[in-house]
Design an enzyme around this catalytic site. Sequence first.
Site: not given
Ligand code: 9MR
Length: 728
Positions: A338, A652, A700, A709
């Site tokens: 994102d 992602h 994947d 991601e």
């Molecule tokens: O790394 C984060 C993970 O520990 C959490 O469980 C998850 C849901 O809250 O979010 C992950 O972080 C994401 C972030 O909120 C937004 N940008 C992408 C991050 C990686 O997925």
Amino acid sequence: MTTTRRLSVTALLPLLLIGLAPPAHAQPYQRVLNGSFDTGKTPWWSSGNTPSRVEAGRLCADIPAGTTNPWDAMIGQNEIPVEAGQPYTLRFTATGKASIRINLQLNAPPHTGTINKQVTLTETPQTFEFTGLSTVASRHAQVSFQAGGATQSYTLCVDDVSLTGGVIPPGGGWHYGSAVRVNQHGYQTDGPKQASIVDTATQSLPWQVNNATGAVVATGRTRVHGQDPASRDHVHLADFSQLRARGTGYTLVVGKEVSEPFDLLDRPYEQLRRDALQYFFHNRSGLPIEAQHVGAAHARPAGHLDIAPNKGDTAVPCLPGGCAHALDVRGGWYDAGDHGKYVVNGGLAVWQLLDLYERARDRWDLTGQRDGLLRIPEQRNGVPDVLDEARWQLEFLLRMQVPAGAPLAGMAHHKIHDLAWTGHPLLPHLDPQPRYLHPPSTAATLNLAAAGARCARIWTRWDRAFAQRCQAAAETAWQAALRHPDRFAPRETAGGGPYDDTDVRDEFSWAAAELHATTGDPGYLRHLTSTLTPAGFSWKDTGGLADLTIARHPLRFPLDRVLAARQRIRTVADGYVRHQQTQGYPNPGEYVWGSTSSTANNAMIIATAYDLTGRPGYRDAVLAAMDYLLGRNALNQSFVSGYGERASRNQHHRHWANQLDPKLPNPPAGALAGGPNPGLQDPVAQQNLPGCAPAKCYLDDIGSFSTNEVAINWNSALAWVAAFADTR
Ligand code: 9MR
């Protein structure tokens, strides 16, 4: 209630196929999720002009009047797997006031359809049933109710949506290639070399290593490891460490199973340590990413400099109802797939790169300190490139601090991101969403304090003025956090991730360790309350980092604290090594969201134990963790793009989105995929992986954000461990 039932088979269905035998299993497999809307709306969606909600157990959408095409107003569900040659039956109940189109079709060109029917809805519920034959195999079909073209607005409601068909059980049908799992990139010539083999045999099996010409260069027998709970595989282990001849294209053969090819190299991680760092440059915000640094395929204009259609980041206001100021928060790194920029997490990622630098400096690792290590504009400016890259992020973190005179002055805004989630694909400079500062949080403020203190310590040598700015920001942040110790980030997830955390005692302790290491002020010591535990560390749990900081700077802390921190690091590392050895695949981490970062962060702790003791077992364990990341795992998957025959390539990400648009690139080499995560928090994973063994909950696929991601705090972990693995 009037019930209309119609059975229709696709007109083009070849006669020969009409007699298709039904699947052998008793119950037809259900292919839509939450068709009863018992668990809310997810994963159903509706078009932007068609607000929808769950009402009395049905999904209801406000269909606007005056659109043109059927698809101009719709509700639907994506990522539905279909198999070629299989019939699918779609059934649903609906109410409305017009004729709508019902589709089961691929969600991307050529939009191959399996079911495409017109139905006329009334305000009395009717149940419909259609069957069609899929001519394609895909994991990306879509069920949609297309209601565009209405002459008057009305409410469309659907319920009890069911799509059945196919012979592959939900979550099944996966093949992982060879049963022989190796580090698909390569092993160190004088390092340990092991492989995992999936085989039900209960007796040891003969193995051989072939070189690129097919000649047998080593032989031996496997050791039966047995049942591996995380993968549900029965695993054998082969150890071919005795083979030391440099070369490429080796394979390990067990029975008829041939591994992916691998190399034996003196420095297999020399390039990966650079690529893992170059990841950060690729994701810089506010700077053109030029072909001379990244190659033509990955070049792009600067993102988020307030050039239309961007609406940020040079004067970003607070969310409506928040603060009165607007801040220039340009720069920094995009967090992940994102375009959000988060101080919690941003602080940890930069901290890890700074630790990587301090380790290189303390251990005379010249590569790690090189000016010219990376392909970045600051190359050859007399400062190590890893510091140039880190500074890009530090400057952003400093900008996120609430200015003096404003309410909550000195605290850091938790995050800045788009008002709503943007679609895919999307290059940063094309993001049209308004962006907002989110309220300050204590955790963000302490991330700034920790990273800022470390910055101050390091830049004293390179740029005194910058070091002073960092120190002032860190100390101001610390004081602000003491004044506001319980400002927790909300759980909201509109337009960005939450990074929510309601226990910040660990952040206080981490920041206190950094501030003490930099200033020598004994006042910080009493805030140093956390220790490293077997839980390791993450963006949410930073307490263990205090011990790592103490171990990095033994002369700056009282001796008893240094000895205790060292002892804890060894004890925790011993636990990880034991855990790794009980696994069929050598993962010292846990299967969670971003599991590969758990692997790499735990490997960092093991590596630190190696640095403290010089015991070869620790180093071997770190190299084995690299083997896991690079293919010696339950999926025969290298989670690092560009490294290995079966490497992740559809992570992602909003513009490394070749899977969505062939004109866009795949990720550059060195991007770490989040990895197996049994939480299945995205629709692609939910559709395709139900029932998966934890070590196999990975796809994947660009849509699987909870397993595939990328993120700055994951690549910082990879960069750290790859740098360690490249040094002696
Ligand atoms: O790394 C984060 C993970 O520990 C959490 O469980 C998850 C849901 O809250 O979010 C992950 O972080 C994401 C972030 O909120 C937004 N940008 C992408 C991050 C990686 O997925």
